[in-house]
Design an enzyme around this catalytic site. Sequence first.
Site, PDB file in Angstrom:
ATOM      1  N   HIS A   1       0.629  -0.617  -0.657  1.00  0.00           N
ATOM      2  CA  HIS A   1      -0.070   0.382   0.299  1.00  0.00           C
ATOM      3  C   HIS A   1       1.321   1.467   0.122  1.00  0.00           C
ATOM      4  O   HIS A   1       1.559   1.368   0.590  1.00  0.00           O
ATOM      5  CB  HIS A   1      -0.708   0.131   0.989  1.00  0.00           C
ATOM      6  CG  HIS A   1      -1.612   1.609   1.293  1.00  0.00           C
ATOM      7  ND1 HIS A   1      -2.982   1.118   0.640  1.00  0.00           N
ATOM      8  CD2 HIS A   1      -1.520   2.439   1.695  1.00  0.00           C
ATOM      9  CE1 HIS A   1      -3.800   2.695   0.958  1.00  0.00           C
ATOM     10  NE2 HIS A   1      -2.566   3.587   1.379  1.00  0.00           N
TER      11      HIS A   1
ATOM     12  N   HIS B   1      -4.395   3.845  -3.256  1.00  0.00           N
ATOM     13  CA  HIS B   1      -3.573   2.708  -3.742  1.00  0.00           C
ATOM     14  C   HIS B   1      -3.244   3.116  -5.462  1.00  0.00           C
ATOM     15  O   HIS B   1      -3.750   2.885  -6.311  1.00  0.00           O
ATOM     16  CB  HIS B   1      -3.850   1.841  -3.162  1.00  0.00           C
ATOM     17  CG  HIS B   1      -3.124   0.463  -2.873  1.00  0.00           C
ATOM     18  ND1 HIS B   1      -3.518  -0.757  -1.716  1.00  0.00           N
ATOM     19  CD2 HIS B   1      -2.163  -0.061  -4.398  1.00  0.00           C
ATOM     20  CE1 HIS B   1      -2.526  -2.015  -1.666  1.00  0.00           C
ATOM     21  NE2 HIS B   1      -1.967  -1.941  -3.108  1.00  0.00           N
TER      22      HIS B   1
ATOM     23  N   HIS C   1      -2.075   2.384  -8.611  1.00  0.00           N
ATOM     24  CA  HIS C   1      -2.731   1.415  -9.774  1.00  0.00           C
ATOM     25  C   HIS C   1      -2.286   1.981 -10.330  1.00  0.00           C
ATOM     26  O   HIS C   1      -2.593   3.120 -10.870  1.00  0.00           O
ATOM     27  CB  HIS C   1      -4.211   0.831  -9.444  1.00  0.00           C
ATOM     28  CG  HIS C   1      -4.421   2.029  -8.885  1.00  0.00           C
ATOM     29  ND1 HIS C   1      -5.166   3.202  -7.837  1.00  0.00           N
ATOM     30  CD2 HIS C   1      -5.434   2.610 -10.097  1.00  0.00           C
ATOM     31  CE1 HIS C   1      -5.643   3.895  -8.291  1.00  0.00           C
ATOM     32  NE2 HIS C   1      -6.523   3.778  -9.394  1.00  0.00           N
TER      33      HIS C   1
HETATM   34  P1  AMP Z   1      -8.806   5.634  -9.486  1.00  0.00           P
HETATM   35  O1  AMP Z   1      -9.747   7.304 -10.357  1.00  0.00           O
HETATM   36  O2  AMP Z   1      -7.848   6.222 -10.647  1.00  0.00           O
HETATM   37  O3  AMP Z   1      -8.760   5.942  -8.356  1.00  0.00           O
HETATM   38  O4  AMP Z   1      -8.951   4.658 -10.110  1.00  0.00           O
HETATM   39  C1  AMP Z   1     -10.247   3.922  -8.890  1.00  0.00           C
HETATM   40  C2  AMP Z   1     -10.492   2.222  -9.905  1.00  0.00           C
HETATM   41  O5  AMP Z   1     -11.171   1.804  -9.096  1.00  0.00           O
HETATM   42  C3  AMP Z   1     -11.818   3.143 -10.895  1.00  0.00           C
HETATM   43  O6  AMP Z   1     -11.500   2.602 -12.317  1.00  0.00           O
HETATM   44  C4  AMP Z   1     -13.230   2.051  -9.865  1.00  0.00           C
HETATM   45  O7  AMP Z   1     -14.332   1.830 -10.720  1.00  0.00           O
HETATM   46  C5  AMP Z   1     -12.212   1.102  -9.831  1.00  0.00           C
HETATM   47  N1  AMP Z   1     -12.280  -0.081  -8.454  1.00  0.00           N
HETATM   48  C6  AMP Z   1     -12.963   0.932  -7.394  1.00  0.00           C
HETATM   49  N2  AMP Z   1     -13.803   0.090  -6.297  1.00  0.00           N
HETATM   50  C7  AMP Z   1     -13.351  -1.486  -6.871  1.00  0.00           C
HETATM   51  C8  AMP Z   1     -13.716  -2.325  -6.674  1.00  0.00           C
HETATM   52  N3  AMP Z   1     -13.727  -3.088  -5.269  1.00  0.00           N
HETATM   53  N4  AMP Z   1     -12.963  -3.574  -7.877  1.00  0.00           N
HETATM   54  C9  AMP Z   1     -12.864  -3.240  -8.702  1.00  0.00           C
HETATM   55  N5  AMP Z   1     -12.597  -2.334  -9.004  1.00  0.00           N
HETATM   56  C10 AMP Z   1     -12.926  -1.115  -8.586  1.00  0.00           C
HETATM   57 ZN    ZN Z   2      -4.057  -0.022  -0.008  1.00  0.00          ZN
END
Ligand code: AMP
Ligand code: ZN
Length: 112
Positions: A46, A97, A99
């Site tokens: 994280h 976090h 990604h």
């Molecule tokens: P960001 O806006 O770049 O922080 O991307 C976060 C992403 O996480 C978004 O595209 C959300 O749709 C996705 N997201 C949030 N919660 C979940 C979850 N439980 N499972 C899969 N994707 C998720």
């Molecule tokens: Zn995390």
Amino acid sequence: MKDCVFCKIIAGEIPSAKVYEDGEIVLFKDIAPLAKIHLLCVPKEHYAHLSEWNAARKRVLADALEKIAALAPSLGLEDGYRLVINQGESAGQTVPHLHIHILGGEPLGWEK
Ligand code: AMP
Ligand code: ZN
């Protein structure tokens, strides 16, 4: 980290559609896909921002890019894909976090 949705996915505390996992990263389907294929590549450690860079994190992210490239054909991304990291609220980061979004499976437009 407590209260982090991606840490909970990594820990198996909430469900996700995982397509790849190893000791350092996990790839799973985004819950609200913005393309025909929308995956998230998430380091298991994280931290929120690229500015929190260190040698170990740098190696994990470099390895992650190599793994994404190697996995792409088996994930339906053989025709190409886009990688996106949203950094900070202005860029649309909603999960603190780090990604990498992986988008593809269809021709992609380009919007701000
Ligand atoms: P960001 O806006 O770049 O922080 O991307 C976060 C992403 O996480 C978004 O595209 C959300 O749709 C996705 N997201 C949030 N919660 C979940 C979850 N439980 N499972 C899969 N994707 C998720
Ligand atoms: Zn995390």
